[in-house]
Design a protein around this motif. Structure first.
Motif, short mmCIF file in Angstrom:
data_model
loop_
_atom_site.label_atom_id
_atom_site.label_comp_id
_atom_site.label_asym_id
_atom_site.label_seq_id
_atom_site.Cartn_x
_atom_site.Cartn_y
_atom_site.Cartn_z
N ALA A 1 3.45 69.62 -6.13
CA ALA A 1 2.92 69.76 -4.77
C ALA A 1 1.58 69.01 -4.66
O ALA A 1 1.31 68.38 -3.63
CB ALA A 1 2.73 71.24 -4.42
N LEU A 2 0.76 69.08 -5.71
CA LEU A 2 -0.50 68.34 -5.71
C LEU A 2 -0.23 66.84 -5.62
O LEU A 2 -0.85 66.14 -4.80
CB LEU A 2 -1.32 68.66 -6.97
CG LEU A 2 -2.58 67.81 -7.18
CD1 LEU A 2 -3.58 68.01 -6.04
CD2 LEU A 2 -3.22 68.15 -8.52
N ASP A 3 0.68 66.34 -6.45
CA ASP A 3 1.00 64.91 -6.43
C ASP A 3 1.50 64.48 -5.05
O ASP A 3 1.07 63.46 -4.52
CB ASP A 3 2.07 64.58 -7.48
CG ASP A 3 1.55 64.67 -8.91
OD1 ASP A 3 0.31 64.70 -9.10
OD2 ASP A 3 2.39 64.72 -9.83
N ALA A 4 2.41 65.27 -4.48
CA ALA A 4 2.98 64.93 -3.17
C ALA A 4 1.90 64.93 -2.09
O ALA A 4 1.83 64.01 -1.26
CB ALA A 4 4.09 65.91 -2.81
N ALA A 5 1.04 65.94 -2.10
CA ALA A 5 -0.03 66.03 -1.10
C ALA A 5 -1.02 64.87 -1.25
O ALA A 5 -1.48 64.31 -0.25
CB ALA A 5 -0.75 67.37 -1.22
N TYR A 6 -1.33 64.53 -2.48
CA TYR A 6 -2.24 63.41 -2.74
C TYR A 6 -1.66 62.11 -2.17
O TYR A 6 -2.35 61.37 -1.47
CB TYR A 6 -2.49 63.28 -4.24
CG TYR A 6 -3.19 62.01 -4.65
CD1 TYR A 6 -4.53 61.80 -4.32
CD2 TYR A 6 -2.53 61.02 -5.36
CE1 TYR A 6 -5.20 60.64 -4.69
CE2 TYR A 6 -3.18 59.86 -5.74
CZ TYR A 6 -4.50 59.67 -5.40
OH TYR A 6 -5.16 58.52 -5.77
N HIS A 7 -0.38 61.86 -2.45
CA HIS A 7 0.25 60.63 -1.95
C HIS A 7 0.32 60.62 -0.42
O HIS A 7 0.14 59.56 0.20
CB HIS A 7 1.63 60.43 -2.58
CG HIS A 7 1.54 60.13 -4.04
ND1 HIS A 7 0.94 59.00 -4.55
CD2 HIS A 7 1.96 60.84 -5.12
CE1 HIS A 7 0.99 59.01 -5.86
NE2 HIS A 7 1.59 60.11 -6.24
N GLU A 8 0.51 61.78 0.16
CA GLU A 8 0.53 61.87 1.62
C GLU A 8 -0.83 61.49 2.21
O GLU A 8 -0.92 60.70 3.15
CB GLU A 8 0.91 63.29 2.05
CG GLU A 8 1.04 63.47 3.54
CD GLU A 8 1.41 64.89 3.92
OE1 GLU A 8 0.82 65.40 4.90
OE2 GLU A 8 2.28 65.48 3.24
N VAL A 9 -1.90 62.04 1.63
CA VAL A 9 -3.26 61.71 2.11
C VAL A 9 -3.53 60.23 1.88
O VAL A 9 -4.06 59.54 2.77
CB VAL A 9 -4.33 62.58 1.41
CG1 VAL A 9 -5.73 62.08 1.72
CG2 VAL A 9 -4.18 64.04 1.83
N GLN A 10 -3.18 59.72 0.70
CA GLN A 10 -3.43 58.30 0.41
C GLN A 10 -2.68 57.39 1.40
O GLN A 10 -3.21 56.37 1.82
CB GLN A 10 -3.02 57.97 -1.03
CG GLN A 10 -4.01 58.47 -2.05
CD GLN A 10 -5.37 57.81 -1.94
OE1 GLN A 10 -6.12 58.01 -0.97
NE2 GLN A 10 -5.70 57.02 -2.91
N ASN A 11 -1.45 57.77 1.74
CA ASN A 11 -0.69 56.97 2.71
C ASN A 11 -1.37 56.95 4.07
O ASN A 11 -1.33 55.94 4.77
CB ASN A 11 0.74 57.49 2.83
CG ASN A 11 1.59 57.15 1.63
OD1 ASN A 11 1.29 56.20 0.90
ND2 ASN A 11 2.64 57.92 1.41
N GLN A 12 -1.97 58.06 4.46
CA GLN A 12 -2.62 58.15 5.77
C GLN A 12 -3.88 57.29 5.84
O GLN A 12 -4.25 56.84 6.92
CB GLN A 12 -2.98 59.60 6.09
CG GLN A 12 -1.78 60.47 6.35
CD GLN A 12 -2.17 61.94 6.48
OE1 GLN A 12 -3.33 62.31 6.46
NE2 GLN A 12 -1.16 62.80 6.62
N VAL A 13 -4.55 57.09 4.72
CA VAL A 13 -5.83 56.36 4.73
C VAL A 13 -5.75 55.03 4.00
O VAL A 13 -6.77 54.42 3.70
CB VAL A 13 -6.97 57.23 4.15
CG1 VAL A 13 -7.22 58.45 5.01
CG2 VAL A 13 -6.71 57.61 2.70
#
Length: 171
Positions: free
Chosen positions: A20-32
């Motif tokens: 879940a941490l990895d997925a959330a990190y990639h989601e934030v990185q994709n947004q910015v």
């Protein structure tokens, strides 16, 4: 400013779901991601870069159990006092002295087996101490957890010394 757990929509606790941490990190990185801001103003690019940097820092902190434990202590108002508080239990200090002597002996004798034994002992001590830290954090005993985190810091530094000793051995 939201904390690292909130940034990734994770519960503020020691045990976290790594996927879940990895997925959330990639989601934030994709947004910015900078590509999304190629035609944006300089100010918008700067804000995106700040978010990306913050996400990287938060991810590194939460991914590493030792850093996550220290962060939880600090979030709950307990300063680790890493510079000023070097007090440790006597049994922990005695163990450190024994390990230090074993490291010196292994270095002097270029003893790979001795270093491997020391590395194994350290791995076990780190695992046990991390489990204790997790239990203390779950019990909301942040003061005791901070003491164990300081011990973990020592174990991490000493493990680095052991790793460096391996590098100095002849092949």
């Amino acid at each position: 400013m939201q904390n690292h757990f909130a940034l990734f929509h994770l519960p503020q606790q020691f045990d976290i779901d790594a996927k879940a941490l990895d997925a959330a990190y990639h989601e934030v990185q994709n947004q910015v991601h900078p590509d999304k801001f190629a035609s944006a103003s300089d100010a918008e690019k700067r804000v995106a870069m700040q978010w990306a940097t913050r996400a990287n820092e938060a991810y590194k902190t939460l991914k590493n159990p030792y850093k996550r434990a220290a962060y939880l202590c600090e979030l709950n108002g307990v300063d680790l006092q890493t510079e000023s508080n070097t007090a440790m239990p006597v049994d922990f200090l005695m163990q450190q002295m024994e390990w230090r002597e074993a490291l010196d002996d292994a270095r002097g004798q270029k003893d790979r087996a001795g270093l491997e034994t020391l590395e194994s002992d350290l791995r076990g001590a780190r695992k046990e101490t991390l489990a204790q830290v997790g239990g203390l954090l779950d019990a909301q005993d942040f003061t005791q957890a901070a003491e164990k985190v300081r011990q973990l810091m020592f174990l991490e530094r000493f493990a680095d010394e052991v790793a460096n000793a391996f590098e100095l051995l002849p092949d």
